[in-house]
Design a protein around this motif. Structure first.
Motif, PDB file in Angstrom:
ATOM      1  N   GLU A 224       7.352  -7.412  -7.833  1.00  0.00           N
ATOM      2  CA  GLU A 224       7.350  -6.717  -9.037  1.00  0.00           C
ATOM      3  C   GLU A 224       6.886  -5.293  -8.894  1.00  0.00           C
ATOM      4  O   GLU A 224       7.617  -4.359  -9.290  1.00  0.00           O
ATOM      5  CB  GLU A 224       6.461  -7.426  -9.962  1.00  0.00           C
ATOM      6  N   GLN A 225       5.935  -5.116  -7.949  1.00  0.00           N
ATOM      7  CA  GLN A 225       5.434  -4.000  -7.544  1.00  0.00           C
ATOM      8  C   GLN A 225       6.311  -3.069  -6.759  1.00  0.00           C
ATOM      9  O   GLN A 225       6.448  -2.079  -6.761  1.00  0.00           O
ATOM     10  CB  GLN A 225       4.317  -3.858  -7.124  1.00  0.00           C
ATOM     11  N   LEU A 226       6.796  -3.598  -5.653  1.00  0.00           N
ATOM     12  CA  LEU A 226       7.621  -3.255  -4.834  1.00  0.00           C
ATOM     13  C   LEU A 226       8.908  -2.653  -5.186  1.00  0.00           C
ATOM     14  O   LEU A 226       9.580  -1.734  -4.836  1.00  0.00           O
ATOM     15  CB  LEU A 226       8.024  -4.374  -3.604  1.00  0.00           C
TER      16      LEU A 226
ATOM     17  N   PHE B   2       0.672  -1.234  -0.079  1.00  0.00           N
ATOM     18  CA  PHE B   2      -0.003   0.031  -0.020  1.00  0.00           C
ATOM     19  C   PHE B   2       0.937   1.316  -0.185  1.00  0.00           C
ATOM     20  O   PHE B   2       0.680   2.350  -0.694  1.00  0.00           O
ATOM     21  CB  PHE B   2      -1.030  -0.109   1.261  1.00  0.00           C
ATOM     22  N   GLY B   3       1.955   1.179   0.838  1.00  0.00           N
ATOM     23  CA  GLY B   3       2.880   2.326   0.757  1.00  0.00           C
ATOM     24  C   GLY B   3       3.480   2.622  -0.586  1.00  0.00           C
ATOM     25  O   GLY B   3       3.840   3.710  -0.978  1.00  0.00           O
ATOM     26  N   SER B   4       3.738   1.677  -1.395  1.00  0.00           N
ATOM     27  CA  SER B   4       4.324   1.615  -2.545  1.00  0.00           C
ATOM     28  C   SER B   4       3.429   2.344  -3.700  1.00  0.00           C
ATOM     29  O   SER B   4       3.884   3.154  -4.371  1.00  0.00           O
ATOM     30  CB  SER B   4       4.900   0.222  -3.235  1.00  0.00           C
ATOM     31  N   LEU B   5       2.185   1.998  -3.238  1.00  0.00           N
ATOM     32  CA  LEU B   5       0.986   2.355  -4.233  1.00  0.00           C
ATOM     33  C   LEU B   5       1.064   3.964  -4.025  1.00  0.00           C
ATOM     34  O   LEU B   5       0.897   4.739  -5.025  1.00  0.00           O
ATOM     35  CB  LEU B   5      -0.226   1.968  -3.908  1.00  0.00           C
ATOM     36  N   LEU B   6       1.005   4.515  -2.659  1.00  0.00           N
ATOM     37  CA  LEU B   6       1.062   5.907  -2.740  1.00  0.00           C
ATOM     38  C   LEU B   6       2.321   6.606  -3.026  1.00  0.00           C
ATOM     39  O   LEU B   6       2.153   7.860  -3.280  1.00  0.00           O
ATOM     40  CB  LEU B   6       1.098   6.143  -1.114  1.00  0.00           C
ATOM     41  N   ALA B   7       3.413   5.974  -3.557  1.00  0.00           N
ATOM     42  CA  ALA B   7       4.830   6.579  -4.110  1.00  0.00           C
ATOM     43  C   ALA B   7       4.874   6.365  -5.316  1.00  0.00           C
ATOM     44  O   ALA B   7       5.658   6.929  -6.082  1.00  0.00           O
ATOM     45  CB  ALA B   7       5.852   5.905  -2.996  1.00  0.00           C
ATOM     46  N   LEU B   8       4.092   5.462  -6.082  1.00  0.00           N
ATOM     47  CA  LEU B   8       4.304   5.109  -7.466  1.00  0.00           C
ATOM     48  C   LEU B   8       3.768   6.258  -8.320  1.00  0.00           C
ATOM     49  O   LEU B   8       2.796   7.032  -7.943  1.00  0.00           O
ATOM     50  CB  LEU B   8       3.516   3.986  -7.991  1.00  0.00           C
TER      51      LEU B   8
ATOM     52  N   GLY C 145       2.987 -15.629  -5.985  1.00  0.00           N
ATOM     53  CA  GLY C 145       2.235 -14.377  -4.881  1.00  0.00           C
ATOM     54  C   GLY C 145       3.402 -13.346  -4.737  1.00  0.00           C
ATOM     55  O   GLY C 145       3.069 -12.332  -5.069  1.00  0.00           O
ATOM     56  N   ALA C 146       4.397 -14.036  -4.537  1.00  0.00           N
ATOM     57  CA  ALA C 146       5.564 -13.024  -3.882  1.00  0.00           C
ATOM     58  C   ALA C 146       6.149 -12.302  -5.282  1.00  0.00           C
ATOM     59  O   ALA C 146       6.579 -11.184  -5.149  1.00  0.00           O
ATOM     60  CB  ALA C 146       6.653 -13.919  -3.173  1.00  0.00           C
ATOM     61  N   GLU C 147       6.127 -12.984  -6.302  1.00  0.00           N
ATOM     62  CA  GLU C 147       6.981 -12.408  -7.251  1.00  0.00           C
ATOM     63  C   GLU C 147       6.192 -11.182  -7.913  1.00  0.00           C
ATOM     64  O   GLU C 147       7.041 -10.112  -8.345  1.00  0.00           O
ATOM     65  CB  GLU C 147       7.054 -13.634  -8.573  1.00  0.00           C
ATOM     66  N   SER C 148       4.730 -11.399  -8.022  1.00  0.00           N
ATOM     67  CA  SER C 148       4.028 -10.076  -8.357  1.00  0.00           C
ATOM     68  C   SER C 148       4.072  -8.974  -7.250  1.00  0.00           C
ATOM     69  O   SER C 148       4.034  -8.055  -7.714  1.00  0.00           O
ATOM     70  CB  SER C 148       2.465 -10.702  -8.447  1.00  0.00           C
ATOM     71  N   ILE C 149       4.163  -9.453  -5.974  1.00  0.00           N
ATOM     72  CA  ILE C 149       4.197  -8.437  -4.941  1.00  0.00           C
ATOM     73  C   ILE C 149       5.718  -7.863  -5.302  1.00  0.00           C
ATOM     74  O   ILE C 149       5.727  -6.439  -5.071  1.00  0.00           O
ATOM     75  CB  ILE C 149       4.175  -9.041  -3.643  1.00  0.00           C
TER      76      ILE C 149
END
Length: 605
Positions: A335-337, A122-128, A329-333
């Motif tokens: 990927e976003q991080l 969620f934190g990464s979403l706020l910073a993307l 699941g971790a790969e896609s996580i």
């Protein structure tokens, strides 16, 4: 940027386990618990030796076969009759302690890990940057925070639990079997390479299928999310059948992929079991053939311990699917991080700016697009001036407004605020000087007060909130609401009309009191009466504040100091209202067209 080459399962899993490090103390206690639990398995099997031997002689000394211990006075009197039942209870108690420590503390670790991953996502979403949201639909982003993280939970908890508990059980059982009869046990070891090949093949299939499941789950979430958000459009245009079909297809696709994974597991587990039990059959044959001078108790204990092996081995092999789901699941996580957050190389900070805005030779095109959206734009807005941007849809007006607060990065030309390029400001400091009101109002399912005093404005005095609401002509409807300023507005302000939502957004911008105000079609959702009120309010708040207005209705910008007429990303005309009308160009044609449309609308009423 996310690494395009696929990371190996081991690397992804090791990276996932790094999130366990803050909980290493709790993790160590849980591992200890599972070791205790695993140690009881051979104990329970081995106790059968004494039980079988006790059938023929229950009064025999329990420690008789043990050097030194059998000679101690206190221990010499303990009979098999007393020791066997007591030991079973003690072993069960010891197993219970191990089970509690293992399960409870690992659950603490896993829940903490999942929480940390969710917060990080969620934190990464706020910073993307904005372009990330342009390229990814909201359903897949939400699915990543919910569904994918749940998959990771399985890999981080169930998998670790099985690997440690069942792995230690296998080790303890093998150690006991080697100690009892090493020749027979080595025969059993011959089967391990076959098991290894089967597990490897299944792992690859599980991982591939798990990735497909996650994508299809994102599709299900996406369709549901779109339908819920756009339910008014769905109902007014009779889209129920279409949305139902769309959801049905996404759900069927997800179900088929889930079923494919279940089928892989359903074939794989019995196949593995057949291999293990074939090995067991060989062992039983050899036990009967090579029993030598072993007692019945020894043979029963050996066969029992060997019989306990298939279950933990099978569970260890099945854990592969859980780990592969978690890894996918971790790969896609990750990927976003691993996405690069919004770039902020700025160093300048200003407590307050005067609001002088200068745009010099600005050109811009969206990443991945070949066609420029803005082409060589230049203008100056002095402090307190009102600059209006007009033109057809797609002429680049909103893109220009998005570049000022650096929602996107321009590479050609300059945007200067008080003589400093916006790229040189620290991002948060730059945006503090800009108040933005767009056509698409975003409100949160919170009180009216918290929607006006949002973000940096949170905690503003209620008097200031009320003043901003009055200036935006919102006070008149807020005070009629059931709880006044404490009334919840519903998700995205669903309980308010379009005009009321827009007035709350304007009140939010007024409370911010920023030197630069950007109004992107801010009055488009208002009726004529509300627009007149708000226009009067905006006239008042524009004093001493630079205002950039993007307007569809030309009546709202007649007082502008400078009107820029845009077409296909370029400024084709500039001047004030009177100058542009007398010039008889694009602006005059737009004005005449809107005037005739308004006249026709008035006659039809």
């Amino acid at each position: 940027m996310a690494n395009s080459t696929q990371q190996s399962s081991v690397r992804v899993y090791l990276r996932l386990l790094k999130y366990v490090m803050p909980y290493w103390g709790l993790f160590a206690i849980s591992i200890l618990g599972f070791v205790i639990f695993a140690s009881t398995q051979p104990m329970l099997g081995y106790i059968l030796k004494y039980f079988v031997d006790g059938l023929s002689n229950p009064d025999a000394n329990f420690f008789s076969g043990v050097p030194w211990l059998g000679e101690q006075p206190l221990l010499a009197n303990i009979k098999l009759l007393q020791a066997v039942p007591l030991l079973i209870v003690l072993i069960a108690l010891w197993q219970g302690i191990g089970s509690y420590l293992g399960n409870f503390f690992l659950a603490r670790v896993s829940l903490g890990l999942v929480h940390d991953l969710r917060v990080a996502l969620f934190g990464s979403l706020l910073a993307l940057p904005n372009r990330y949201f342009d390229n990814n639909n909201s359903g897949h982003l939400i699915s990543r925070i919910t569904f994918n993280v749940t998959m990771v939970t399985g890999a981080a908890t169930d998998a670790i639990k099985v690997v440690v508990r069942e792995g230690m059980t296998v080790i303890f059982l093998f150690a006991s079997l080697l100690w009892m009869n090493w020749k027979l046990t080595l025969v059993m070891l011959a089967i391990l390479p076959v098991i290894g090949v089967m597990v490897g093949n299944a792992s690859r299939k599980f991982r591939k299928q798990s990735k497909k499941i996650q994508v299809s789950m994102g599709d299900v979430t996406h369709v549901a999310s779109e339908t819920i958000q756009g339910y008014r459009v769905v109902r007014s245009f009779g889209g129920e059948r279409y949305e139902e079909q769309r959801f049905l297809e996404a759900s069927i696709d997800n179900t088929a992929k889930q079923l494919r994974m279940v089928r892989t597991g359903a074939i794989y587990t019995p196949s593995l079991q057949l291999v293990i039990y074939s090995a067991m059959a060989v062992v039983l044959f050899l036990v009967l053939l090579l029993r030598g001078d072993s007692s019945a108790g020894d043979l029963v204990a050996y066969i029992t311990l060997a019989g306990l092996l298939p279950k933990p081995i099978r569970q260890l092999s099945e854990v592969s699917s859980t780990i592969q789901k978690g890894v996918a699941g971790a790969e896609s996580i990750f990927e976003q991080l691993d996405e690069v957050p919004e770039v902020d190389h700025g160093t300048q900070e200003r407590e307050r700016v005067s609001g002088r805005l200068e745009v010099r030779n600005l050109s811009f095109q969206y990443p991945g697009s070949e066609k420029p959206v803005l082409n060589n734009i230049s203008f100056v807005a002095e402090p307190g001036q009102m600059i209006a941007l007009v033109g057809r849809s797609g002429s680049g007006k909103s893109t220009l407004a998005s570049l000022i607060p650096r929602f996107y990065h321009h590479e050609s030309g300059q945007i200067l605020l008080d003589g400093v390029d916006v790229e040189d400001y620290r991002l948060r400091n730059l945006r503090r000087h800009i108040a933005l009101v767009t056509q698409h109002v975003t409100l949160f399912n919170d009180s009216v007060t918290n929607n006006i005093a949002y973000g940096d404005l949170a905690g503003a005095p209620l008097e200031d909130v009320k003043r901003a609401a009055e200036a935006a002509f919102a006070a008149e409807f807020i005070e009629k609401m059931p709880q006044g300023y404490d009334t919840l507005v519903g998700e995205n302000g669903v309980l308010l009309s379009g005009g009321q939502r827009q007035r709350l957004a304007i009140a939010r911008a007024l409370l911010k009191d920023a030197p630069l105000l950007i109004l992107d079609e801010a009055t488009s959702a208002l009726d004529t009466e509300s627009e007149r009120h708000i226009q009067a309010a905006l006239d008042e708040v524009m004093k001493g504040r630079t205002t950039l207005v993007i307007a569809h209705r030309l009546s709202t910008i007649e007082k502008a100091d400078l009107i820029l007429v845009m077409d296909q990303g370029a400024i084709v005309e500039r001047g004030n209202h009177a100058e542009l009308l007398s010039a008889g160009g694009s602006y005059a044609r737009l004005h005449a067209q809107q005037f005739s449309d308004t006249l026709a609308a008035d006659k039809s009423e």
